[in-house]
Write an enzyme that holds these catalytic residues in place. Structure first.
Site, mmCIF file in Angstrom:
data_model
loop_
_atom_site.group_PDB
_atom_site.id
_atom_site.type_symbol
_atom_site.label_atom_id
_atom_site.label_comp_id
_atom_site.label_asym_id
_atom_site.label_seq_id
_atom_site.Cartn_x
_atom_site.Cartn_y
_atom_site.Cartn_z
ATOM 1 N N GLY A 14 0.803 -1.215 0.174
ATOM 2 C CA GLY A 14 0.027 -0.030 0.036
ATOM 3 C C GLY A 14 0.953 1.211 0.224
ATOM 4 N N VAL A 65 -2.647 -7.634 -2.637
ATOM 5 C CA VAL A 65 -2.033 -8.538 -1.419
ATOM 6 C C VAL A 65 -3.379 -9.226 -0.929
ATOM 7 C CG1 VAL A 65 -0.548 -6.697 -0.562
ATOM 8 C CG2 VAL A 65 -2.969 -6.590 0.316
ATOM 9 N N TYR A 157 -14.764 -2.671 8.935
ATOM 10 C CA TYR A 157 -13.421 -2.115 8.860
ATOM 11 C C TYR A 157 -12.994 -2.307 10.331
ATOM 12 C CZ TYR A 157 -9.561 1.185 8.886
ATOM 13 O OH TYR A 157 -8.501 1.890 8.947
ATOM 14 N N LYS A 161 -9.837 -4.615 11.452
ATOM 15 C CA LYS A 161 -8.569 -3.891 12.347
ATOM 16 C C LYS A 161 -8.234 -4.627 13.442
ATOM 17 C CE LYS A 161 -7.138 -1.654 8.854
ATOM 18 N NZ LYS A 161 -5.744 -1.619 8.238
ATOM 19 N N ILE A 190 -5.065 10.384 10.053
ATOM 20 C CA ILE A 190 -3.709 10.804 9.293
ATOM 21 C C ILE A 190 -4.168 11.507 7.999
ATOM 22 C CG2 ILE A 190 -1.614 9.917 8.740
ATOM 23 C CD1 ILE A 190 -2.152 9.684 11.736
ATOM 24 N N TYR A 202 -15.908 15.377 7.338
ATOM 25 C CA TYR A 202 -15.376 14.204 8.248
ATOM 26 C C TYR A 202 -13.979 14.818 8.925
ATOM 27 C CZ TYR A 202 -12.904 9.877 9.429
ATOM 28 O OH TYR A 202 -12.457 8.799 10.247
HETATM 29 P P1 NAP Z 1 -4.736 5.257 1.118
HETATM 30 O O1 NAP Z 1 -4.248 6.699 1.084
HETATM 31 O O2 NAP Z 1 -6.042 5.126 0.539
HETATM 32 O O3 NAP Z 1 -3.547 4.460 0.449
HETATM 33 C C1 NAP Z 1 -4.019 3.169 0.464
HETATM 34 C C2 NAP Z 1 -2.840 2.513 -0.144
HETATM 35 O O4 NAP Z 1 -3.046 0.997 -0.284
HETATM 36 C C3 NAP Z 1 -2.728 2.672 -1.664
HETATM 37 O O5 NAP Z 1 -1.329 2.645 -2.199
HETATM 38 C C4 NAP Z 1 -3.273 1.554 -2.479
HETATM 39 O O6 NAP Z 1 -2.844 1.499 -3.875
HETATM 40 C C5 NAP Z 1 -2.913 0.426 -1.634
HETATM 41 N N1 NAP Z 1 -3.790 -0.725 -1.765
HETATM 42 C C6 NAP Z 1 -5.199 -0.832 -1.493
HETATM 43 N N2 NAP Z 1 -5.632 -2.009 -1.694
HETATM 44 C C7 NAP Z 1 -4.634 -2.882 -2.034
HETATM 45 C C8 NAP Z 1 -4.421 -4.177 -2.345
HETATM 46 N N3 NAP Z 1 -5.406 -4.970 -2.414
HETATM 47 N N4 NAP Z 1 -3.155 -4.562 -2.528
HETATM 48 C C9 NAP Z 1 -2.201 -3.826 -2.530
HETATM 49 N N5 NAP Z 1 -2.192 -2.443 -2.237
HETATM 50 C C10 NAP Z 1 -3.467 -1.871 -2.119
HETATM 51 O O7 NAP Z 1 -4.785 4.860 2.608
HETATM 52 P P2 NAP Z 1 -4.161 5.189 3.915
HETATM 53 O O8 NAP Z 1 -4.790 6.159 4.874
HETATM 54 O O9 NAP Z 1 -2.624 5.546 3.741
HETATM 55 O O10 NAP Z 1 -4.252 3.878 4.791
HETATM 56 C C11 NAP Z 1 -3.234 2.895 5.019
HETATM 57 C C12 NAP Z 1 -3.336 1.966 6.292
HETATM 58 O O11 NAP Z 1 -3.418 2.725 7.084
HETATM 59 C C13 NAP Z 1 -4.721 1.186 5.847
HETATM 60 O O12 NAP Z 1 -4.551 -0.081 6.464
HETATM 61 C C14 NAP Z 1 -5.686 2.043 6.680
HETATM 62 O O13 NAP Z 1 -6.802 0.937 7.145
HETATM 63 C C15 NAP Z 1 -4.815 2.397 7.758
HETATM 64 N N6 NAP Z 1 -5.309 3.708 8.735
HETATM 65 C C16 NAP Z 1 -5.233 4.757 8.158
HETATM 66 C C17 NAP Z 1 -5.903 5.575 8.887
HETATM 67 C C18 NAP Z 1 -5.811 7.281 8.435
HETATM 68 O O14 NAP Z 1 -6.262 8.154 9.112
HETATM 69 N N7 NAP Z 1 -5.468 7.481 7.056
HETATM 70 C C19 NAP Z 1 -6.205 5.639 10.409
HETATM 71 C C20 NAP Z 1 -5.979 4.577 10.596
HETATM 72 C C21 NAP Z 1 -5.579 3.340 9.918
HETATM 73 P P3 NAP Z 1 -3.888 0.884 -4.938
HETATM 74 O O15 NAP Z 1 -5.141 1.428 -4.831
HETATM 75 O O16 NAP Z 1 -3.185 1.342 -6.386
HETATM 76 O O17 NAP Z 1 -3.758 -0.483 -4.806
#
Ligand code: NAP
Length: 257
Positions: A14, A65, A157, A161, A190, A202
């Site tokens: 990701g 993944v 979700y 998690k 984040i 949001y």
């Molecule tokens: P994001 O900005 O939407 O980025 C998600 C990344 O994951 C992208 O690079 C996407 O690229 C990749 N991805 C999605 N599905 C995939 C798959 N099946 N195989 C490989 N890559 C995949 O998300 P983010 O906010 O950075 O979140 C990243 C992680 O942090 C997640 O696990 C999320 O649950 C966790 N998280 C985020 C927050 C927050 O506030 N942002 C808070 C708590 C937890 P492609 O679409 O090209 O695959």
């Protein structure tokens, strides 16, 4: 900081956006060689190019993944280009809101397939190389949502998690004999492409709920990942670290003052 990381081989899933991109860049700055994984090959390539321009070393891999072929391809790329895997950041995840009454089985399964099965598949695919080093590291990106808090519209979700943490605790016991540690980071809110897509209302309501008075940055999470990956964290396994600016602490908004 964390000089022990120089030269290590890291897979970040990701990593074309958001937290994963932040991790890939920080690991590269620390002297690691990075496999940048995302479903979008173009997105992964852009991040790998950014890292190269900054003087780092990175290889993009287009992989999903949630599939066995996808995780096999990323593990094979690390072995082929970097001779093995020292660190896995199982970070790829999706967050699409759906209330239980309207949620289809397909929506539930798709999210679980990436967030929870994807974590298991990523770890399993990297285990042979990770355990060979005697100091392998796995860092799982979980969330405060599910393990600590609840949100209407996020039951699937939250379950994914919280499920990751159950996986981490038992995996820690299985991996310990090989000197491999596995820990989870629980981010709060984040600023990433994924979070921004949830809309300005949001973002404003979440920012107002953070005692430290700001949303988190991807570097806030990446720094925690670097710590768990370092030699300095060698005696920590099966643990969780909340990185949320204090968001889960107040019992009420009034309790923040
Ligand atoms: P994001 O900005 O939407 O980025 C998600 C990344 O994951 C992208 O690079 C996407 O690229 C990749 N991805 C999605 N599905 C995939 C798959 N099946 N195989 C490989 N890559 C995949 O998300 P983010 O906010 O950075 O979140 C990243 C992680 O942090 C997640 O696990 C999320 O649950 C966790 N998280 C985020 C927050 C927050 O506030 N942002 C808070 C708590 C937890 P492609 O679409 O090209 O695959």
């Amino acid at each position: 900081m964390f000089a022990s990381l120089a030269g290590r081989s890291v897979i970040v899933t990701g990593a074309s956006k958001g937290i994963g991109r932040g991790m890939a860049k920080r690991f590269a700055e620390a002297g690691c060689r990075v496999i940048v994984v995302a479903r979008s090959g173009e997105g992964a390539k852009l991040v790998a190019e950014d890292i190269a321009v900054a003087g780092g070393r990175a290889i993009p891999v287009a992989a999903d993944v949630s599939t066995e072929e996808g995780v096999a391809a990323m593990a094979a790329a690390a072995t082929e280009h970097f001779g093995g895997i020292d660190i896995l950041c199982a970070n790829a995840g999706v967050f699409t809101a759906a209330r239980i009454a309207e949620m289809s089985v397909g929506e539930f399964d798709d999210l679980m397939g990436i967030n929870l099965r994807g974590t298991f598949l990523s770890v399993r695919a990297c285990l042979p190389e990770l355990t060979r080093t005697g100091r392998g590291r796995v860092i799982v990106t979980s969330s405060i949502t599910g393990p600590v808090t609840g949100m209407a519209g996020w039951s699937h979700y939250g379950a994914s998690k919280a499920g990751q943490l159950g996986f981490v605790r038992s995996a820690a016991l299985e991996l310990a004999a090989a000197g491999t540690t596995i820990n989870a980071i629980l981010p709060g809110n984040i600023v990433t492409e994924g979070l921004v897509a949830l809309g300005s209302d949001y973002l404003a309501s979440m920012a107002a709920s953070v005692p430290l008075k700001r949303l988190g940055s991807v570097e806030d999470i990446a720094n925690a990942a670097l710590f768990f990956a370092s030699d300095e964290a060698a005696f920590i396994t099966g643990q969780t670290l909340i990185v949320d600016g204090g968001q889960v602490l107040p019992e009420s908004l009034a309790g923040m003052e």
